[in-house]
Motif scaffolding. Structure first.
Motif, PDB file in Angstrom:
ATOM      1  N   LEU A  11       2.389  24.802  22.674  1.00  0.00           N
ATOM      2  CA  LEU A  11       1.340  24.996  22.216  1.00  0.00           C
ATOM      3  C   LEU A  11      -0.216  25.116  23.567  1.00  0.00           C
ATOM      4  O   LEU A  11      -1.059  24.719  22.966  1.00  0.00           O
ATOM      5  CB  LEU A  11       0.993  23.640  21.454  1.00  0.00           C
ATOM      6  CG  LEU A  11       2.566  23.230  20.792  1.00  0.00           C
ATOM      7  CD1 LEU A  11       2.379  21.914  19.934  1.00  0.00           C
ATOM      8  CD2 LEU A  11       2.240  23.831  19.498  1.00  0.00           C
ATOM      9  N   MET A  37       1.903  29.874  17.882  1.00  0.00           N
ATOM     10  CA  MET A  37       1.519  29.184  16.812  1.00  0.00           C
ATOM     11  C   MET A  37       1.114  30.245  16.466  1.00  0.00           C
ATOM     12  O   MET A  37       0.678  29.935  14.507  1.00  0.00           O
ATOM     13  CB  MET A  37       0.354  28.067  17.252  1.00  0.00           C
ATOM     14  CG  MET A  37       1.368  26.950  17.846  1.00  0.00           C
ATOM     15  SD  MET A  37       2.426  26.253  16.085  1.00  0.00           S
ATOM     16  CE  MET A  37       1.035  25.790  14.864  1.00  0.00           C
ATOM     17  N   GLU A  40       3.529  31.475  13.657  1.00  0.00           N
ATOM     18  CA  GLU A  40       3.800  30.378  12.740  1.00  0.00           C
ATOM     19  C   GLU A  40       3.062  29.564  12.023  1.00  0.00           C
ATOM     20  O   GLU A  40       3.384  29.366  10.455  1.00  0.00           O
ATOM     21  CB  GLU A  40       3.723  28.973  14.698  1.00  0.00           C
ATOM     22  CG  GLU A  40       4.493  27.700  13.045  1.00  0.00           C
ATOM     23  CD  GLU A  40       5.373  27.671  12.746  1.00  0.00           C
ATOM     24  OE1 GLU A  40       6.206  26.871  11.202  1.00  0.00           O
ATOM     25  OE2 GLU A  40       6.541  28.576  13.345  1.00  0.00           O
ATOM     26  N   GLY A  41       1.721  29.519  12.321  1.00  0.00           N
ATOM     27  CA  GLY A  41       0.564  29.746  10.559  1.00  0.00           C
ATOM     28  C   GLY A  41      -0.424  30.324  10.200  1.00  0.00           C
ATOM     29  O   GLY A  41      -1.081  30.085   9.745  1.00  0.00           O
ATOM     30  N   SER A 250      -2.094  18.748   5.590  1.00  0.00           N
ATOM     31  CA  SER A 250      -0.943  19.913   5.705  1.00  0.00           C
ATOM     32  C   SER A 250      -1.148  20.749   6.504  1.00  0.00           C
ATOM     33  O   SER A 250      -0.785  21.669   6.504  1.00  0.00           O
ATOM     34  CB  SER A 250       0.781  19.880   4.979  1.00  0.00           C
ATOM     35  OG  SER A 250      -0.049  21.113   3.643  1.00  0.00           O
ATOM     36  N   PHE A 252      -2.710  23.436   9.060  1.00  0.00           N
ATOM     37  CA  PHE A 252      -3.052  23.995  10.916  1.00  0.00           C
ATOM     38  C   PHE A 252      -5.208  23.904  11.411  1.00  0.00           C
ATOM     39  O   PHE A 252      -5.134  24.772  10.486  1.00  0.00           O
ATOM     40  CB  PHE A 252      -2.719  25.283  11.021  1.00  0.00           C
ATOM     41  CG  PHE A 252      -1.367  25.405  10.810  1.00  0.00           C
ATOM     42  CD1 PHE A 252      -0.143  25.195  12.140  1.00  0.00           C
ATOM     43  CD2 PHE A 252      -0.446  25.938   9.978  1.00  0.00           C
ATOM     44  CE1 PHE A 252       1.288  25.586  11.191  1.00  0.00           C
ATOM     45  CE2 PHE A 252       0.600  26.554   9.836  1.00  0.00           C
ATOM     46  CZ  PHE A 252       1.532  26.458  10.150  1.00  0.00           C
ATOM     47  N   GLY A 268       3.754  14.734  18.144  1.00  0.00           N
ATOM     48  CA  GLY A 268       3.988  15.698  17.020  1.00  0.00           C
ATOM     49  C   GLY A 268       4.696  14.346  15.836  1.00  0.00           C
ATOM     50  O   GLY A 268       4.367  13.477  16.000  1.00  0.00           O
ATOM     51  N   PRO A 288      -0.305  22.536  14.899  1.00  0.00           N
ATOM     52  CA  PRO A 288       0.300  21.748  14.257  1.00  0.00           C
ATOM     53  C   PRO A 288       0.357  21.147  13.031  1.00  0.00           C
ATOM     54  O   PRO A 288      -0.760  19.952  12.960  1.00  0.00           O
ATOM     55  CB  PRO A 288       2.170  21.717  15.097  1.00  0.00           C
ATOM     56  CG  PRO A 288       1.805  21.564  16.225  1.00  0.00           C
ATOM     57  CD  PRO A 288       0.474  21.819  16.657  1.00  0.00           C
ATOM     58  N   ARG A 289       1.004  21.498  11.645  1.00  0.00           N
ATOM     59  CA  ARG A 289       0.786  20.754  10.917  1.00  0.00           C
ATOM     60  C   ARG A 289       1.193  18.993  10.655  1.00  0.00           C
ATOM     61  O   ARG A 289       2.340  19.428  11.466  1.00  0.00           O
ATOM     62  CB  ARG A 289       1.838  21.405   9.809  1.00  0.00           C
ATOM     63  CG  ARG A 289       0.845  22.527   9.098  1.00  0.00           C
ATOM     64  CD  ARG A 289       1.802  23.207   8.056  1.00  0.00           C
ATOM     65  NE  ARG A 289       2.117  22.395   6.542  1.00  0.00           N
ATOM     66  CZ  ARG A 289       2.848  22.197   6.496  1.00  0.00           C
ATOM     67  NH1 ARG A 289       4.520  23.109   6.608  1.00  0.00           N
ATOM     68  NH2 ARG A 289       3.450  22.161   5.129  1.00  0.00           N
ATOM     69  N   SER A 291       0.855  17.793  13.075  1.00  0.00           N
ATOM     70  CA  SER A 291       0.270  17.116  14.180  1.00  0.00           C
ATOM     71  C   SER A 291      -1.264  15.701  14.394  1.00  0.00           C
ATOM     72  O   SER A 291      -1.726  16.366  13.134  1.00  0.00           O
ATOM     73  CB  SER A 291       0.340  17.743  15.338  1.00  0.00           C
ATOM     74  OG  SER A 291       1.474  18.069  15.158  1.00  0.00           O
TER      75      SER A 291
END
Length: 312
Positions: A11, A37, A40-41, A250, A252, A268, A288-289, A291
């Motif tokens: 991250l 990420m 991922e996002g 939720s 990003f 997290g 991240p979602r 977090s």
């Protein structure tokens, strides 16, 4: 100092790397290989820097995005689907919403470098985590791939003219124009609904000796709704703190550090700290979602521009 604790994915903040460029300027991007990420996002991030008389050739992208002017003054050309071209002046602090399918070009007429960051969503993109641009002109423009016959019929021009036009396309993405070249003049009316200056807009949050926040939404920049992203500009005073916060839907959160420096921590879903790091101008990092993130500015202050993956 940088500490990552029990973390599945890197991250840590990253700087953009040059993709292409020349005399007129350069295009930079963040890669999912270095910043996982992004994939991922389904997020893309890039930066355009134009020197004096630098011209970013007309292109359309495979992703909706928000552009933010980090430095300088210039001119933008934006063509929305089935609408007339909008040509307007841009300056430091401007945010421009760019829905999927728009054609854009950018021009810097001043001595000061024009720098623009692009943050967007890549779920429908050619490559996840990347912006792919399709150029209308230049050595890699779409018409260079068609045969002369096809281009003649598309443009209704004679073969010798088409060969000259297509054959003279030598620039790749960014070119430097002659200072005498006549560019379209910006129209102040075209700015309405296309750009919002975050440094001049009414403040959504104003805390004395703390900081200020301007939020982009469908009210102050209607095209944000078509882009499908929310965005904000946050300016922290020296040694001020942005309290721990998270996105309740939720989403990003993608953050570009505009200027200054400071410290950031991300916690997290299991209550464990997954990132503790210093951040500085030019850094990009993604929360991240689910977090929670918090930032503390150094004495010189900290400013960042962020997008979230769903609009407010």
């Amino acid at each position: 100092m940088e500490m990552e604790i029990e973390m599945e994915m890197d991250l840590s903040p990253k700087l953009a790397k040059k993709v292409y460029g020349g005399d007129g300027g350069a295009y930079y991007a963040w890669s999912p290989d270095e910043l996982p990420m992004l994939s991922e996002g389904n997020i893309g991030a890039a930066k355009l820097a134009l020197e004096k008389d630098g011209f970013a050739l007309p292109r359309y992208s495979d992703s909706p995005k928000v552009a933010y002017v980090l430095q300088g003054n210039g001119v933008a050309g934006v063509v929305l689907p089935e609408k007339e071209e909008k040509v307007f002046s841009i300056k430091k602090g401007d945010a421009i919403a760019l829905p999927f399918g728009v054609v854009t070009w950018w021009y810097n007429k001043d001595e000061t470098e024009l720098v623009i960051v692009f943050l967007g969503e890549t779920s429908k993109a050619h490559k996840t985590g990347f912006f792919t641009d399709f150029f209308l002109t230049g050595s890699n423009g779409i018409f260079t791939g068609f045969s002369t016959e096809f281009v003649c019929r598309a443009w209704d021009l004679k073969e010798n003219i088409v060969k000259t036009l297509v054959g003279n396309q030598t620039g790749c993405g960014i070119v430097k124009l002659d200072s005498s070249f006549k560019m379209p003049k910006p129209n102040d009316k075209h700015r309405n609904g296309m750009a919002l200056n975050c440094e001049e807009a009414p403040l959504d949050v104003d805390v004395k000796n703390g900081g200020r926040v301007v939020v982009l939404n469908t009210k102050n920049l209607p095209l944000v709704g078509e882009v499908g992203l929310g965005a904000d500009l946050v300016r922290l005073d020296g040694s001020a703190m942005c309290s721990p916060g998270f996105s309740c839907d939720s989403a990003f959160q993608v953050t570009y550090i505009v200027r200054g420096s400071g410290r950031a921590q991300i916690v997290g879903v299991d209550g464990k700290r997954v990132l503790e790091t210093t951040v500085k101008g030019g850094n990009l990092f993604i929360v991240p979602r689910f977090s929670v993130v918090s930032k503390i500015a150094d004495p010189d202050g900290l400013e960042w521009f962020s997008i979230i993956t769903t609009p407010k």
